[in-house]
Design a protein around this motif. Sequence first.
Motif, PDB file in Angstrom:
ATOM      1  N   GLU A   1       0.860  -1.179   0.000  1.00 46.75           N
ATOM      2  CA  GLU A   1       0.000   0.000   0.000  1.00 46.75           C
ATOM      3  C   GLU A   1       0.899   1.233   0.000  1.00 46.75           C
ATOM      4  O   GLU A   1       1.917   1.274   0.687  1.00 46.75           O
ATOM      5  CB  GLU A   1      -0.916   0.019   1.226  1.00 46.75           C
ATOM      6  CG  GLU A   1      -1.946   1.132   1.192  1.00 46.75           C
ATOM      7  CD  GLU A   1      -2.853   1.060  -0.029  1.00 46.75           C
ATOM      8  OE1 GLU A   1      -2.977   2.088  -0.732  1.00 46.75           O
ATOM      9  OE2 GLU A   1      -3.420  -0.020  -0.296  1.00 46.75           O
ATOM     10  N   VAL A   2       0.538   2.218  -0.774  1.00 43.74           N
ATOM     11  CA  VAL A   2       1.386   3.394  -0.920  1.00 43.74           C
ATOM     12  C   VAL A   2       1.339   4.276   0.325  1.00 43.74           C
ATOM     13  O   VAL A   2       0.338   4.285   1.062  1.00 43.74           O
ATOM     14  CB  VAL A   2       0.956   4.208  -2.166  1.00 43.74           C
ATOM     15  CG1 VAL A   2      -0.333   4.977  -1.886  1.00 43.74           C
ATOM     16  CG2 VAL A   2       2.051   5.140  -2.632  1.00 43.74           C
TER      17      VAL A   2
ATOM     18  N   TRP B   1       3.224   8.364   1.415  1.00 42.42           N
ATOM     19  CA  TRP B   1       3.990   9.483   0.861  1.00 42.42           C
ATOM     20  C   TRP B   1       4.778  10.169   1.963  1.00 42.42           C
ATOM     21  O   TRP B   1       4.278  10.364   3.076  1.00 42.42           O
ATOM     22  CB  TRP B   1       3.054  10.488   0.187  1.00 42.42           C
ATOM     23  CG  TRP B   1       2.280   9.900  -0.958  1.00 42.42           C
ATOM     24  CD1 TRP B   1       1.219   9.034  -0.886  1.00 42.42           C
ATOM     25  CD2 TRP B   1       2.512  10.114  -2.344  1.00 42.42           C
ATOM     26  NE1 TRP B   1       0.781   8.705  -2.142  1.00 42.42           N
ATOM     27  CE2 TRP B   1       1.549   9.355  -3.065  1.00 42.42           C
ATOM     28  CE3 TRP B   1       3.426  10.892  -3.062  1.00 42.42           C
ATOM     29  CZ2 TRP B   1       1.498   9.351  -4.444  1.00 42.42           C
ATOM     30  CZ3 TRP B   1       3.372  10.892  -4.447  1.00 42.42           C
ATOM     31  CH2 TRP B   1       2.409  10.120  -5.126  1.00 42.42           C
TER      32      TRP B   1
ATOM     33  N   PRO C   1       6.461   8.801  -2.975  1.00 45.18           N
ATOM     34  CA  PRO C   1       6.017   7.489  -2.502  1.00 45.18           C
ATOM     35  C   PRO C   1       7.205   6.601  -2.170  1.00 45.18           C
ATOM     36  O   PRO C   1       8.335   6.876  -2.583  1.00 45.18           O
ATOM     37  CB  PRO C   1       5.237   6.948  -3.707  1.00 45.18           C
ATOM     38  CG  PRO C   1       5.921   7.572  -4.883  1.00 45.18           C
ATOM     39  CD  PRO C   1       6.335   8.950  -4.428  1.00 45.18           C
TER      40      PRO C   1
ATOM     41  N   LEU D   1       0.457   7.893  -9.582  1.00 51.09           N
ATOM     42  CA  LEU D   1       0.207   7.292  -8.272  1.00 51.09           C
ATOM     43  C   LEU D   1      -0.750   8.106  -7.421  1.00 51.09           C
ATOM     44  O   LEU D   1      -1.168   7.663  -6.354  1.00 51.09           O
ATOM     45  CB  LEU D   1       1.527   7.081  -7.522  1.00 51.09           C
ATOM     46  CG  LEU D   1       2.503   6.090  -8.139  1.00 51.09           C
ATOM     47  CD1 LEU D   1       3.602   5.743  -7.150  1.00 51.09           C
ATOM     48  CD2 LEU D   1       1.815   4.809  -8.593  1.00 51.09           C
ATOM     49  N   GLN D   2      -1.104   9.298  -7.882  1.00 55.66           N
ATOM     50  CA  GLN D   2      -2.144  10.067  -7.215  1.00 55.66           C
ATOM     51  C   GLN D   2      -3.534   9.494  -7.504  1.00 55.66           C
ATOM     52  O   GLN D   2      -4.486   9.781  -6.783  1.00 55.66           O
ATOM     53  CB  GLN D   2      -2.117  11.521  -7.704  1.00 55.66           C
ATOM     54  CG  GLN D   2      -0.865  12.292  -7.325  1.00 55.66           C
ATOM     55  CD  GLN D   2      -0.799  12.560  -5.844  1.00 55.66           C
ATOM     56  OE1 GLN D   2      -1.729  13.111  -5.266  1.00 55.66           O
ATOM     57  NE2 GLN D   2       0.281  12.165  -5.220  1.00 55.66           N
TER      58      GLN D   2
ATOM     59  N   THR E   1      -2.954   2.092  -4.543  1.00 55.66           N
ATOM     60  CA  THR E   1      -3.049   3.495  -4.122  1.00 55.66           C
ATOM     61  C   THR E   1      -4.446   3.884  -3.665  1.00 55.66           C
ATOM     62  O   THR E   1      -4.770   5.067  -3.604  1.00 55.66           O
ATOM     63  CB  THR E   1      -2.597   4.425  -5.275  1.00 55.66           C
ATOM     64  OG1 THR E   1      -3.482   4.265  -6.386  1.00 55.66           O
ATOM     65  CG2 THR E   1      -1.176   4.105  -5.710  1.00 55.66           C
TER      66      THR E   1
ATOM     67  N   PRO F   1      -4.016   5.098   0.920  1.00 50.24           N
ATOM     68  CA  PRO F   1      -2.672   5.504   1.360  1.00 50.24           C
ATOM     69  C   PRO F   1      -2.555   5.530   2.881  1.00 50.24           C
ATOM     70  O   PRO F   1      -3.450   6.004   3.575  1.00 50.24           O
ATOM     71  CB  PRO F   1      -2.521   6.910   0.778  1.00 50.24           C
ATOM     72  CG  PRO F   1      -3.494   6.964  -0.363  1.00 50.24           C
ATOM     73  CD  PRO F   1      -4.647   6.107   0.047  1.00 50.24           C
TER      74      PRO F   1
ATOM     75  N   THR G   1      -7.241  10.346  -2.922  1.00 50.93           N
ATOM     76  CA  THR G   1      -5.852  10.402  -3.353  1.00 50.93           C
ATOM     77  C   THR G   1      -5.035  11.170  -2.338  1.00 50.93           C
ATOM     78  O   THR G   1      -5.568  11.801  -1.427  1.00 50.93           O
ATOM     79  CB  THR G   1      -5.733  11.097  -4.716  1.00 50.93           C
ATOM     80  OG1 THR G   1      -6.107  12.458  -4.538  1.00 50.93           O
ATOM     81  CG2 THR G   1      -6.620  10.449  -5.755  1.00 50.93           C
ATOM     82  N   GLU G   2      -3.697  11.153  -2.529  1.00 50.77           N
ATOM     83  CA  GLU G   2      -2.822  11.885  -1.613  1.00 50.77           C
ATOM     84  C   GLU G   2      -3.110  13.378  -1.670  1.00 50.77           C
ATOM     85  O   GLU G   2      -3.089  14.076  -0.648  1.00 50.77           O
ATOM     86  CB  GLU G   2      -1.352  11.620  -1.976  1.00 50.77           C
ATOM     87  CG  GLU G   2      -0.341  12.370  -1.135  1.00 50.77           C
ATOM     88  CD  GLU G   2      -0.292  11.889   0.310  1.00 50.77           C
ATOM     89  OE1 GLU G   2      -1.003  10.947   0.640  1.00 50.77           O
ATOM     90  OE2 GLU G   2       0.466  12.491   1.086  1.00 50.77           O
TER      91      GLU G   2
END
Length: 607
Positions: free
Chosen positions: A139-140, A142, A153, A188-189, A246, A249, A335-336
Amino acid sequence: MNESKKRVLLGSPIHQKPHILQEFLNSLLRLRRVNIELDFYLIDDNEDEASSRLLEEFAARRNEVFLQSSGLHDAYIRNDTTHFWNSSLVWKVAGFKNLMIRRAEAFDYDYLFLIDSDLILHPDTLLHLIGTDRDIISEVFWTQWQPGTLLQPQVWMHDEYNQWEAEPGEQLSQEEINRRFHQFLAKLQQPGIYEVGGLGACTLISRKAITAGASYDRVRNISYWGEDRHFCIRASALGIPLYVDTHYPALHLYRDSDLDKVADFIRLCRVEPEVITQEDAENECAEEAVEQVEAGTAEVTEDGENEGHERTAADGAGAKAAAPSAAQDGAKPWTEAEALQRLRKEPLPEAGADSIKAAHAAAEFAVSFERRAALRRPKLTLTMVVKNEGQRFLRQVLQTHRQYIDEAVIIDDGSTDGTADICREVLQGIPLHLVRNSISKFSNESELRKQQWEEVVKTDPEWILSLDADEIFEERFAGDIDSLLREDSCDLFCFRLYDFWDDRHYREDKYWRSHLSYRPFLLRYRKDFSYAWNDLPQHCGRLPENVFELPHLLSNLRLKHLGWSKAELRLDKYLRYMLLDPDGLYGWKEQYMSILDQHPNLVPWTE
């Protein structure tokens, strides 16, 4: 008929501060476990007794926790800027992870879930990763590896930490690398599952991958830093693809200051009440228990069960199906970029279709990168030649330089100690090109300097800072370097070099007057300029001899030379010069002889 439960071993080697560890353990208890039998294997490697007590209390309340003491007490240095690793720590952790792999294999678990103890997980993380049906997937999360830098990431595409896509042998310009780097981060966002070249820290590993030979053992014929790289290279060689998810996160508590984000993260992850079946009731009670522990209101019996919170299928109005995960029931994964908005409590955009939201997030991310590119300062590449610097000043020097450099090119000229490991350790997170000469070239310095120059040019530099491993600028350099790099009218900066004779004094007499003149150390690389070298075997200069043909300026920033600051180092240099240049053909023989003066004139240094 009920679906058979997946057996998962959650493993974590733990050397952690108590306040961060508490949040991590609470996060584990919030994990939803529908159709999952979850056991824990925790290795206590803590120096802080308070952290060890937290683990003992966690294990005492749960039969499914296997807690093992490492029996070690290694120091692990970290601060609110960064973390410092060395080789022994890296391979110690690799050994811990291998123990967890062996336990998962011996007890026939379906999955091993390895997590670093400074991560806070979304409750649906484990369920979702299992549902992806991948053999190795992370799992991502940041991280700002240095304050004020870009969030990146923990996954990469190739080599040590290259976060851009490239075909084998493909030659890319720096401009194209930057474009692909931004493209990779923007991708990756967007919520999804992506194949990558490297991953770690929050990784689910299937029984199939373990049986195939997944391991954190060192791959002996590569020199990459970090156990995760060796794990990933071995997995790839075994034909096991690596993926990152992703959708959920994790929050990385890389610094103590990141603890301020935990409350908002938990609030944002809280799932709205759903209909619950009898099969799911045990897991839901566990989640409520965590909330009560955090609030200080839970009552725990001797066997660890939470009293007064029984729930049955009747509470769910007779529902017959287990509550779906957030991804199944229509909850929108964030998303991030959205997460950062939420954590800053900024207004969120109106909800829309997932694809539209992802596109907006990616577009906003790309725009932010364009703004950064327009405002960014030119890249600064540090270059050095080092040899057997492990017991000298290398660590101190690199820790200072990493505050302001963007890249490093280092020639290890035949070291037989831990010099290369120090370079990798201290410069972790900064692109490092480390070239190792098996046989030293120092007897012909011009050949060595040309090699150093050629390796730097390969990296497409903008500004080159050429220093030795015992040279360090005064403190104000870190604040002033940006203005030098943005100076359009100058291609070369010269500085005064002060020869320190102890920690607080520099030498000044008729033989030691380097600080009364200016020497070139900082050069803008011009592709259209023809550089020429001095071919002297000693004292040839660290930069091409014709750099003064370029526009140049003198800087009042001072450079400290520490290489003469200890008696044993002075003796070593004296003997080396007597061996390589006994007649002073390339240097100044009288200066060589003055190295061992018993009463030199020393001047106090003031910052």
